[in-house]
Design a protein around this motif. Structure first.
Motif, PDB file in Angstrom:
ATOM      1  N   SER A  12       4.478  -2.396   2.525  1.00 28.04           N
ATOM      2  CA  SER A  12       4.320  -1.919   3.683  1.00 28.04           C
ATOM      3  C   SER A  12       4.523  -0.293   3.756  1.00 28.04           C
ATOM      4  CB  SER A  12       5.497  -2.412   4.564  1.00 28.04           C
ATOM      5  OG  SER A  12       6.660  -2.101   4.197  1.00 28.04           O
ATOM      6  N   GLU A  13       4.168   0.468   4.596  1.00 27.80           N
ATOM      7  CA  GLU A  13       4.543   1.998   4.765  1.00 27.80           C
ATOM      8  C   GLU A  13       6.100   1.985   4.639  1.00 27.80           C
ATOM      9  OE1 GLU A  13       2.280   4.184   4.276  1.00 27.80           O
ATOM     10  OE2 GLU A  13       1.015   2.635   3.976  1.00 27.80           O
ATOM     11  N   LEU A  14       7.045   1.257   5.371  1.00 30.68           N
ATOM     12  CA  LEU A  14       8.506   1.075   5.225  1.00 30.68           C
ATOM     13  C   LEU A  14       8.716   1.081   3.804  1.00 30.68           C
ATOM     14  CD1 LEU A  14      11.269   1.269   6.180  1.00 30.68           C
ATOM     15  CD2 LEU A  14      11.064  -1.292   6.500  1.00 30.68           C
ATOM     16  N   ASN A  15       8.300   0.144   2.912  1.00 29.19           N
ATOM     17  CA  ASN A  15       8.576  -0.044   1.622  1.00 29.19           C
ATOM     18  C   ASN A  15       8.081   1.181   0.731  1.00 29.19           C
ATOM     19  OD1 ASN A  15       9.850  -2.441   2.062  1.00 29.19           O
ATOM     20  ND2 ASN A  15       8.574  -3.817   1.056  1.00 29.19           N
ATOM     21  N   LYS A  16       6.983   1.658   1.061  1.00 26.95           N
ATOM     22  CA  LYS A  16       6.658   2.853   0.314  1.00 26.95           C
ATOM     23  C   LYS A  16       7.643   4.065   0.444  1.00 26.95           C
ATOM     24  CE  LYS A  16       1.477   1.574   0.691  1.00 26.95           C
ATOM     25  NZ  LYS A  16       0.554   2.267   1.050  1.00 26.95           N
ATOM     26  N   MET A  17       7.983   4.000   1.704  1.00 28.02           N
ATOM     27  CA  MET A  17       8.817   5.267   1.995  1.00 28.02           C
ATOM     28  C   MET A  17      10.245   5.341   1.214  1.00 28.02           C
ATOM     29  SD  MET A  17      10.443   6.338   5.884  1.00 28.02           S
ATOM     30  CE  MET A  17      11.720   4.850   6.021  1.00 28.02           C
ATOM     31  N   ILE A  18      10.702   4.039   1.437  1.00 25.22           N
ATOM     32  CA  ILE A  18      12.247   3.577   0.835  1.00 25.22           C
ATOM     33  C   ILE A  18      12.054   3.749  -0.788  1.00 25.22           C
ATOM     34  CG2 ILE A  18      13.948   1.826   0.434  1.00 25.22           C
ATOM     35  CD1 ILE A  18      14.076   3.006   3.033  1.00 25.22           C
ATOM     36  N   SER A  19      10.918   3.446  -1.431  1.00 25.55           N
ATOM     37  CA  SER A  19      10.768   3.450  -2.928  1.00 25.55           C
ATOM     38  C   SER A  19      10.425   4.743  -3.277  1.00 25.55           C
ATOM     39  CB  SER A  19       9.650   2.653  -3.101  1.00 25.55           C
ATOM     40  OG  SER A  19       9.902   1.149  -2.987  1.00 25.55           O
ATOM     41  N   ILE A  22       4.234   7.999  -1.705  1.00 26.30           N
ATOM     42  CA  ILE A  22       3.681   8.532  -0.611  1.00 26.30           C
ATOM     43  C   ILE A  22       3.584   7.656   0.449  1.00 26.30           C
ATOM     44  CG2 ILE A  22       1.527   9.403   0.011  1.00 26.30           C
ATOM     45  CD1 ILE A  22       1.498  11.124  -2.608  1.00 26.30           C
ATOM     46  N   TYR A  23       3.693   7.773   1.592  1.00 22.07           N
ATOM     47  CA  TYR A  23       3.599   6.791   2.863  1.00 22.07           C
ATOM     48  C   TYR A  23       2.956   7.626   4.068  1.00 22.07           C
ATOM     49  CZ  TYR A  23       7.990   9.025   4.782  1.00 22.07           C
ATOM     50  OH  TYR A  23       8.852   9.771   5.314  1.00 22.07           O
ATOM     51  N   CYS A 101      14.471   9.667   5.523  1.00 23.44           N
ATOM     52  CA  CYS A 101      13.498   8.912   5.031  1.00 23.44           C
ATOM     53  C   CYS A 101      13.850   7.998   3.681  1.00 23.44           C
ATOM     54  CB  CYS A 101      12.256   9.482   4.906  1.00 23.44           C
ATOM     55  SG  CYS A 101      11.851  10.661   6.219  1.00 23.44           S
ATOM     56  N   ALA A 102      14.592   8.411   3.076  1.00 25.60           N
ATOM     57  CA  ALA A 102      15.219   7.661   1.801  1.00 25.60           C
ATOM     58  C   ALA A 102      16.590   7.552   2.043  1.00 25.60           C
ATOM     59  CB  ALA A 102      14.896   8.441   0.452  1.00 25.60           C
ATOM     60  N   GLU A 103      17.316   6.771   1.159  1.00 30.36           N
ATOM     61  CA  GLU A 103      18.707   6.634   1.550  1.00 30.36           C
ATOM     62  C   GLU A 103      19.644   7.671   1.271  1.00 30.36           C
ATOM     63  OE1 GLU A 103      20.594   2.599   0.247  1.00 30.36           O
ATOM     64  OE2 GLU A 103      21.285   3.627  -1.119  1.00 30.36           O
ATOM     65  N   ILE A 131      -1.898  18.417   5.305  1.00 27.86           N
ATOM     66  CA  ILE A 131      -2.432  18.501   6.546  1.00 27.86           C
ATOM     67  C   ILE A 131      -2.796  16.889   6.888  1.00 27.86           C
ATOM     68  CG2 ILE A 131      -2.831  20.881   6.714  1.00 27.86           C
ATOM     69  CD1 ILE A 131      -5.668  20.156   6.487  1.00 27.86           C
ATOM     70  N   SER A 132      -3.071  16.101   5.876  1.00 22.50           N
ATOM     71  CA  SER A 132      -3.285  14.731   6.149  1.00 22.50           C
ATOM     72  C   SER A 132      -2.124  14.005   6.733  1.00 22.50           C
ATOM     73  CB  SER A 132      -3.578  13.849   4.838  1.00 22.50           C
ATOM     74  OG  SER A 132      -2.482  13.675   4.024  1.00 22.50           O
ATOM     75  N   GLY A 133      -0.911  14.465   6.809  1.00 24.03           N
ATOM     76  CA  GLY A 133       0.259  13.908   7.254  1.00 24.03           C
ATOM     77  C   GLY A 133       0.973  13.067   6.462  1.00 24.03           C
ATOM     78  N   ILE A 134       0.651  12.743   5.190  1.00 23.45           N
ATOM     79  CA  ILE A 134       1.348  11.762   4.292  1.00 23.45           C
ATOM     80  C   ILE A 134       2.703  12.577   3.919  1.00 23.45           C
ATOM     81  CG2 ILE A 134      -0.414  10.514   3.316  1.00 23.45           C
ATOM     82  CD1 ILE A 134      -0.418  12.414   0.744  1.00 23.45           C
TER      83      ILE A 134
END
Length: 193
Positions: A12-19, A22-23, A101-103, A131-134
């Protein structure tokens, strides 16, 4: 609000963010989590000192984990809240912004001055990607007994040891060991404690 569980073979985007991968921050779950944090901080920011139990309840519900004694002066803002972990005897002065966005882990007996920014969020350097927003994020750790002076900025990926004093206006771009006073832009060791 908990977002744990089995996400199948695709992260998930959440798991990508925490890991730290790129999300896409426009993901519906992440957008809802940020909206929830904004609602809680908006409620918190209109409370006063006489509403200590309400303040404590809001912060303990927002943060991933806290000690018993936590004081934050309004206005306070954060991205998600659930990625913030603070220890005992935690104090934050006016105007703090934490982009979690990370811990972000902050130890016991820490004080944060006014207008401090603690940022885990990162954006690509390449303009087309940016600019893609990632986005991606790097965790921050602040040890026990730290004091962060007003208008200091703690950048993504920084680890501060125990007993670190960050001078007002410092821009902390790298990690520092225990028992130092740091300051400047970029921050450097000013003296040992």
């Amino acid at each position: 609000m908990s977002f744990s569980g089995n996400f199948g073979s695709e992260m998930s985007e959440l798991n990508k963010m925490i890991s730290g991968e790129i999300y896409d921050p426009s993901d519906e779950t992440l957008s809802q989590m940020r909206a929830n944090a904004r609602e809680i901080t908006a409620r918190y920011n209109v409370t006063n000192r006489d509403q200590k139990s309400e303040r404590d309840e809001l912060l303990k519900g927002l943060f991933g984990r806290t000690g018993n004694d936590i004081k934050i002066e309004p206005n306070f803002n954060c991205d998600y809240g659930q990625n913030i972990i603070v220890g005992e005897n935690f104090y934050v002065n006016f105007g703090c912004v934490i982009l979690d966005c990370a811990e972000i882990t902050i130890g016991d007996n820490c004080m944060i001055g006014p207008q401090v920014g603690i940022y885990t969020a990162c954006h690509p350097i390449d303009p087309i990607e940016r600019i893609s927003g990632i986005e991606f994020a790097k965790p921050i750790t602040i040890g026990d007994n730290c004091w962060i002076g007003g208008h200091a900025t703690i950048n993504p990926g920084v680890i501060l040891g125990d007993n670190v004093v960050v001078a007002s206006g410092a821009v902390v771009t790298k990690s520092f060991p225990d028992n130092v006073v740091i300051g400047g832009n970029p921050a450097r060791v000013l003296k040992d404690i």
